[in-house]
Scaffold this motif. Structure first.
Motif, PDB file in Angstrom:
ATOM      1  N   GLU A  49       0.815  -1.220   0.000  1.00  0.00           N
ATOM      2  CA  GLU A  49       0.000   0.000   0.000  1.00  0.00           C
ATOM      3  C   GLU A  49       0.845   1.265   0.000  1.00  0.00           C
ATOM      4  O   GLU A  49       0.405   2.297  -0.491  1.00  0.00           O
ATOM      5  CB  GLU A  49      -0.951   0.017   1.195  1.00  0.00           C
ATOM      6  CG  GLU A  49      -2.112  -0.915   1.033  1.00  0.00           C
ATOM      7  CD  GLU A  49      -3.096  -0.810   2.177  1.00  0.00           C
ATOM      8  OE1 GLU A  49      -2.800  -0.118   3.184  1.00  0.00           O
ATOM      9  OE2 GLU A  49      -4.162  -1.426   2.079  1.00  0.00           O
ATOM     10  N   ARG A  50       2.046   1.222   0.523  1.00  0.00           N
ATOM     11  CA  ARG A  50       2.939   2.386   0.560  1.00  0.00           C
ATOM     12  C   ARG A  50       3.688   2.571  -0.749  1.00  0.00           C
ATOM     13  O   ARG A  50       4.226   3.639  -1.017  1.00  0.00           O
ATOM     14  CB  ARG A  50       3.965   2.220   1.682  1.00  0.00           C
ATOM     15  CG  ARG A  50       3.360   2.238   3.063  1.00  0.00           C
ATOM     16  CD  ARG A  50       4.400   2.064   4.127  1.00  0.00           C
ATOM     17  NE  ARG A  50       5.471   3.051   3.959  1.00  0.00           N
ATOM     18  CZ  ARG A  50       6.665   2.952   4.512  1.00  0.00           C
ATOM     19  NH1 ARG A  50       6.963   1.915   5.253  1.00  0.00           N
ATOM     20  NH2 ARG A  50       7.565   3.877   4.327  1.00  0.00           N
ATOM     21  N   SER A  51       3.755   1.541  -1.566  1.00  0.00           N
ATOM     22  CA  SER A  51       4.619   1.525  -2.748  1.00  0.00           C
ATOM     23  C   SER A  51       4.067   2.319  -3.923  1.00  0.00           C
ATOM     24  O   SER A  51       2.881   2.284  -4.213  1.00  0.00           O
ATOM     25  CB  SER A  51       4.838   0.085  -3.209  1.00  0.00           C
ATOM     26  OG  SER A  51       5.448  -0.653  -2.197  1.00  0.00           O
ATOM     27  N   THR A  52       4.981   3.013  -4.584  1.00  0.00           N
ATOM     28  CA  THR A  52       4.647   3.702  -5.827  1.00  0.00           C
ATOM     29  C   THR A  52       5.222   2.955  -7.025  1.00  0.00           C
ATOM     30  O   THR A  52       4.792   3.161  -8.148  1.00  0.00           O
ATOM     31  CB  THR A  52       5.177   5.147  -5.819  1.00  0.00           C
ATOM     32  OG1 THR A  52       6.597   5.127  -5.668  1.00  0.00           O
ATOM     33  CG2 THR A  52       4.550   5.958  -4.705  1.00  0.00           C
ATOM     34  N   GLN A  53       6.185   2.105  -6.791  1.00  0.00           N
ATOM     35  CA  GLN A  53       6.782   1.254  -7.819  1.00  0.00           C
ATOM     36  C   GLN A  53       6.696  -0.189  -7.325  1.00  0.00           C
ATOM     37  O   GLN A  53       7.189  -0.509  -6.242  1.00  0.00           O
ATOM     38  CB  GLN A  53       8.253   1.616  -8.057  1.00  0.00           C
ATOM     39  CG  GLN A  53       8.479   3.003  -8.579  1.00  0.00           C
ATOM     40  CD  GLN A  53       8.081   3.135 -10.038  1.00  0.00           C
ATOM     41  OE1 GLN A  53       8.239   2.201 -10.818  1.00  0.00           O
ATOM     42  NE2 GLN A  53       7.567   4.285 -10.394  1.00  0.00           N
ATOM     43  N   VAL A  54       6.057  -1.030  -8.110  1.00  0.00           N
ATOM     44  CA  VAL A  54       5.937  -2.448  -7.768  1.00  0.00           C
ATOM     45  C   VAL A  54       6.418  -3.239  -8.977  1.00  0.00           C
ATOM     46  O   VAL A  54       5.754  -3.285 -10.003  1.00  0.00           O
ATOM     47  CB  VAL A  54       4.481  -2.828  -7.422  1.00  0.00           C
ATOM     48  CG1 VAL A  54       4.393  -4.306  -7.068  1.00  0.00           C
ATOM     49  CG2 VAL A  54       3.967  -1.971  -6.272  1.00  0.00           C
ATOM     50  N   LEU A  55       7.596  -3.826  -8.859  1.00  0.00           N
ATOM     51  CA  LEU A  55       8.197  -4.567  -9.958  1.00  0.00           C
ATOM     52  C   LEU A  55       8.432  -6.006  -9.533  1.00  0.00           C
ATOM     53  O   LEU A  55       8.745  -6.282  -8.373  1.00  0.00           O
ATOM     54  CB  LEU A  55       9.528  -3.939 -10.365  1.00  0.00           C
ATOM     55  CG  LEU A  55       9.456  -2.484 -10.825  1.00  0.00           C
ATOM     56  CD1 LEU A  55      10.855  -1.949 -11.049  1.00  0.00           C
ATOM     57  CD2 LEU A  55       8.626  -2.359 -12.077  1.00  0.00           C
ATOM     58  N   ASN A  73       6.513  12.134  -4.750  1.00  0.00           N
ATOM     59  CA  ASN A  73       5.686  12.741  -5.796  1.00  0.00           C
ATOM     60  C   ASN A  73       5.162  11.746  -6.824  1.00  0.00           C
ATOM     61  O   ASN A  73       4.858  12.126  -7.950  1.00  0.00           O
ATOM     62  CB  ASN A  73       6.445  13.870  -6.504  1.00  0.00           C
ATOM     63  CG  ASN A  73       6.884  14.950  -5.544  1.00  0.00           C
ATOM     64  OD1 ASN A  73       6.137  15.306  -4.632  1.00  0.00           O
ATOM     65  ND2 ASN A  73       8.088  15.445  -5.703  1.00  0.00           N
ATOM     66  N   GLU A  74       5.055  10.484  -6.484  1.00  0.00           N
ATOM     67  CA  GLU A  74       4.442   9.487  -7.356  1.00  0.00           C
ATOM     68  C   GLU A  74       3.215   8.924  -6.646  1.00  0.00           C
ATOM     69  O   GLU A  74       3.163   8.867  -5.424  1.00  0.00           O
ATOM     70  CB  GLU A  74       5.410   8.346  -7.677  1.00  0.00           C
ATOM     71  CG  GLU A  74       6.506   8.729  -8.626  1.00  0.00           C
ATOM     72  CD  GLU A  74       7.352   7.537  -9.068  1.00  0.00           C
ATOM     73  OE1 GLU A  74       6.998   6.388  -8.745  1.00  0.00           O
ATOM     74  OE2 GLU A  74       8.360   7.778  -9.727  1.00  0.00           O
TER      75      GLU A  74
END
Length: 81
Positions: A49-55, A73-74
């Motif tokens: 839930e905190r992530s802006t990038q999930v790879l 800022n994402e």
């Protein structure tokens, strides 16, 4: 076989939770397998839930790694309902 980086598929969340449990050594702090699984799940979803990038790294159809990152800022990738 080649490793491909692509978005994490929802069907692989269970495997990602296993990676979190092993990678963070949660088993050193608790012996109860149910509690270990529940805490691993809690930890994974909290960070997701905190992530802006999930790879995710896939070898064919098999998940072999996950990277969760929070960048300024994402927008967040996942939200709790």
């Amino acid at each position: 076989m080649k490793i491909e980086i692509k978005p994490l598929q929802k069907k692989d969340f269970g495997k990602a939770i296993e990676f979190a449990i092993k990678g963070m050594n949660f088993d050193q702090y608790m012996d109860n397998k149910l509690i270990l699984q529940l805490y691993g799940r809690y930890f994974f979803y909290l960070e997701l839930e905190r992530s802006t990038q999930v790879l995710a790294a896939y070898m064919g159809d098999q998940l072999v790694g996950v990277l969760l990152a929070e960048m300024k800022n994402e927008t967040k990738k996942f939200q709790s309902s």
